[in-house]
Write a protein that holds these residues in place. Structure first.
Motif, short mmCIF file in Angstrom:
data_model
loop_
_atom_site.label_atom_id
_atom_site.label_comp_id
_atom_site.label_asym_id
_atom_site.label_seq_id
_atom_site.Cartn_x
_atom_site.Cartn_y
_atom_site.Cartn_z
N SER A 115 0.84 -1.19 0.00
CA SER A 115 0.00 0.00 0.00
C SER A 115 0.88 1.25 0.00
O SER A 115 2.08 1.19 0.24
CB SER A 115 -0.91 0.00 1.24
N TRP A 116 0.25 2.40 -0.24
CA TRP A 116 1.03 3.65 -0.29
C TRP A 116 1.68 3.96 1.04
O TRP A 116 2.78 4.51 1.10
CB TRP A 116 0.11 4.81 -0.72
N LEU A 117 1.02 3.56 2.15
CA LEU A 117 1.60 3.82 3.46
C LEU A 117 2.85 2.96 3.69
O LEU A 117 3.81 3.40 4.34
CB LEU A 117 0.56 3.56 4.56
N VAL A 118 2.83 1.75 3.16
CA VAL A 118 4.03 0.91 3.23
C VAL A 118 5.18 1.55 2.45
O VAL A 118 6.32 1.60 2.92
CB VAL A 118 3.73 -0.50 2.69
N TRP A 119 4.87 2.08 1.26
CA TRP A 119 5.91 2.74 0.48
C TRP A 119 6.46 3.96 1.22
O TRP A 119 7.66 4.23 1.17
CB TRP A 119 5.36 3.15 -0.89
N VAL A 120 5.58 4.69 1.90
CA VAL A 120 6.05 5.83 2.70
C VAL A 120 7.01 5.35 3.78
O VAL A 120 8.08 5.94 3.99
CB VAL A 120 4.86 6.58 3.33
N GLY A 121 6.64 4.27 4.48
CA GLY A 121 7.51 3.73 5.52
C GLY A 121 8.85 3.28 4.98
O GLY A 121 9.90 3.52 5.58
N VAL A 122 8.82 2.61 3.82
CA VAL A 122 10.05 2.13 3.20
C VAL A 122 10.95 3.30 2.81
O VAL A 122 12.15 3.33 3.11
CB VAL A 122 9.74 1.26 1.97
N VAL A 124 10.94 6.34 3.91
CA VAL A 124 11.40 7.07 5.09
C VAL A 124 12.51 6.30 5.79
O VAL A 124 13.47 6.87 6.31
CB VAL A 124 10.23 7.34 6.06
N ALA A 125 12.40 4.96 5.80
CA ALA A 125 13.37 4.14 6.53
C ALA A 125 14.76 4.19 5.92
O ALA A 125 15.76 4.15 6.64
CB ALA A 125 12.89 2.69 6.59
N TRP A 130 20.59 4.82 6.78
CA TRP A 130 21.88 5.42 6.40
C TRP A 130 22.44 6.27 7.54
O TRP A 130 23.60 6.13 7.93
CB TRP A 130 21.68 6.27 5.14
N LEU A 131 21.61 7.14 8.10
CA LEU A 131 22.09 8.06 9.13
C LEU A 131 22.50 7.33 10.40
O LEU A 131 23.53 7.65 11.00
CB LEU A 131 21.00 9.09 9.46
N VAL A 132 21.71 6.35 10.81
CA VAL A 132 22.00 5.67 12.07
C VAL A 132 23.23 4.78 11.96
O VAL A 132 23.89 4.48 12.95
CB VAL A 132 20.78 4.86 12.55
N SER A 133 23.57 4.36 10.74
CA SER A 133 24.72 3.48 10.55
C SER A 133 26.02 4.26 10.41
O SER A 133 27.10 3.70 10.59
CB SER A 133 24.52 2.64 9.28
N ARG A 134 25.92 5.55 10.08
CA ARG A 134 27.12 6.31 9.80
C ARG A 134 27.95 6.53 11.05
O ARG A 134 27.46 6.71 12.14
CB ARG A 134 26.79 7.68 9.19
N GLU A 135 29.26 6.53 10.85
CA GLU A 135 30.20 6.91 11.89
C GLU A 135 31.13 7.94 11.30
O GLU A 135 31.58 7.81 10.17
CB GLU A 135 31.01 5.71 12.38
N CYS A 269 13.81 6.43 11.70
CA CYS A 269 13.47 5.01 11.72
C CYS A 269 12.22 4.76 12.56
O CYS A 269 11.39 3.90 12.23
CB CYS A 269 14.64 4.18 12.28
N THR A 270 12.07 5.50 13.66
CA THR A 270 10.88 5.36 14.50
C THR A 270 9.62 5.75 13.72
O THR A 270 8.58 5.08 13.80
CB THR A 270 11.00 6.24 15.75
N LEU A 271 9.72 6.84 12.94
CA LEU A 271 8.59 7.25 12.11
C LEU A 271 8.27 6.20 11.05
O LEU A 271 7.11 5.93 10.76
CB LEU A 271 8.91 8.59 11.43
#
Length: 279
Positions: A115-122, A124-125, A130-135, A269-271
Motif C-alpha cells: 500500500s502507499w503507506l508501506v511505500w512511505v515507511g520504506v 522514510v526508513a 543510512w544516518l544511524v549506521s554512519r560513523e 526510523c521510528t517514524l
C-alpha cells in the motif's frame, strides 16, 4: 500483519544485539574467530531444535537455506573487509540500505503490491538506516571506491539472506536454518584460510561467539516466521533497522556518544516503523 511487524522488529533487535556482542568480542579476539564460533553455535542450536521439533522440509527448502548461508557469509566477509579498510562510515550505511532495498525490489517482482503507506515507511526508513549506521571518520587514506564496493556487496549478501529465508516454507521446520548456519561457518573457514587470517577458536572466544551466534540465529528464525505474516518488503526493511539497536547498546553499555546524525536517523526510523505499523 501486526504480528509479522513485531517479529521483524524482534529480528532487528536480535541482529543488533548480536552485532554488538560480536563487536565487543572482536576487540579482544579475532573477528573471524567470533564469527565462526557464532555460526557454529547457531547451527548446533538449530540442529537440536530441529530434531526436537521436526518439520517437513523439502529439497527446495534446503536449497534456499544454502543460498541464505552464502548470502550471510558474503555480507559478513565484505563488511569485515570494509571495516578493516577504515571506512566503516561509508561501508555500514551502504550495506544497511542495500539489505533493505533488495527485498523490496524482489518482493515487488514476485507480485507483492504494498500500500502507499508501506511505500512511505520504506522510503522514510532508507535515509534513517543510512544516518544511524554512519560513523564519523577522519581517515582519508583508504579508497572510497573500494569501500563503496565492499558496502554494496555486503548489502547484496544480507539482502540475499533475507530473500532466501522468505522462500523457506512454514512446514520446513528448523533443520534448514541449521544448514544455513553451517554453510556460513564453512565459507568463513574457507575465506579466512585463503586470506591467511586466524580463524581457529581459542577458549576465551567461545562465550562471546556463542552469545552473538545464538542471538543471530534467533533473529534469523524471527525473520523467517515474520515473512509468513507480512510482506517481504516490510520484513526486510524492518530487519534492516538492526544498526540502530547496535548504536543504542553501544551508547548505553559502553557510553559511546551518539552524534546528531545518528539521533536523527533513530527518529526517522521510528517514524518509518510507525508508518509500517499503521499500514
Amino acid at each position: 500483519m501486526f504480528l509479522g511487524i513485531l517479529l521483524a522488529l524482534s529480528s532487528a533487535l536480535a541482529y543488533g544485539a548480536s552485532d554488538f556482542i560480536g563487536g565487543v568480542g572482536s576487540r579482544r579476539y579475532s573477528s573471524w574467530q567470533v564469527v565462526l564460533v557464532g555460526q557454529a553455535a547457531g547451527a548446533l542450536a538449530m540442529l537440536v531444535a530441529g530434531l526436537t521439533l521436526p518439520g517437513s522440509p523439502a529439497a527446495a527448502d534446503f536449497a534456499w537455506a544454502l543460498l541464505a548461508g552464502a548470502g550471510s557469509a558474503t555480507g559478513s566477509i565484505f563488511l569485515l573487509r570494509g571495516l578493516a579498510s577504515g571506512r566503516m562510515g561509508l561501508v555500514a550505511p551502504v550495506s544497511g540500505v542495500g539489505a533493505a532495498v533488495l527485498p523490496v525490489l524482489v518482493g515487488v517482482a514476485l507480485g507483492e503490491r504494498p500500500s502507499w503507506l508501506v511505500w512511505v515507511g520504506v522510503l522514510v526508513a532508507l535515509p534513517g538506516i543510512w544516518l544511524v549506521s554512519r560513523e564519523s571518520t577522519s581517515d582519508r587514506s583508504a579508497s572510497a571506491r573500494r569501500a563503496l564496493v565492499d558496502g554494496a556487496v555486503a548489502g547484496v549478501g544480507f539482502g540475499t539472506l533475507f530473500i532466501a529465508l522468505a522462500q523457506i516454507s512454514e512446514e520446513a521446520g528448523l533443520l534448514p536454518l541449521a544448514a544455513n548456519q553451517l554453510v556460513g561457518a564453512i565459507l568463513t573457514i574457507l575465506t579466512a584460510t585463503s586470506l591467511g587470517q586466524r580463524w581457529r577458536p581459542c577458549r576465551g572466544v567461545i562465550g562471546w561467539g556463542s552469545a552473538s551466534g545464538l542471538l543471530g540465529a534467533s533473529g534469523t528464525l524471527a525473520f523467517m516466521v515474520a515473512t509468513g505474516m507480512t510482506s517481504l518488503a516490510v520484513a526486510g526493511v524492518l530487519a534492516s533497522l538492526y544498526p540502530a539497536v547496535t548504536v543504542l547498546l553501544a551508547a548505553g553499555v559502553l557510553r559511546e556518544r551518539i552524534d546528531l546524525g545518528q539521533r536523527a536517523g533513530i527518529a526517522i526510523c521510528t517514524l518509518a516503523v510507525a508508518a509500517l505499523a499503521l499500514a
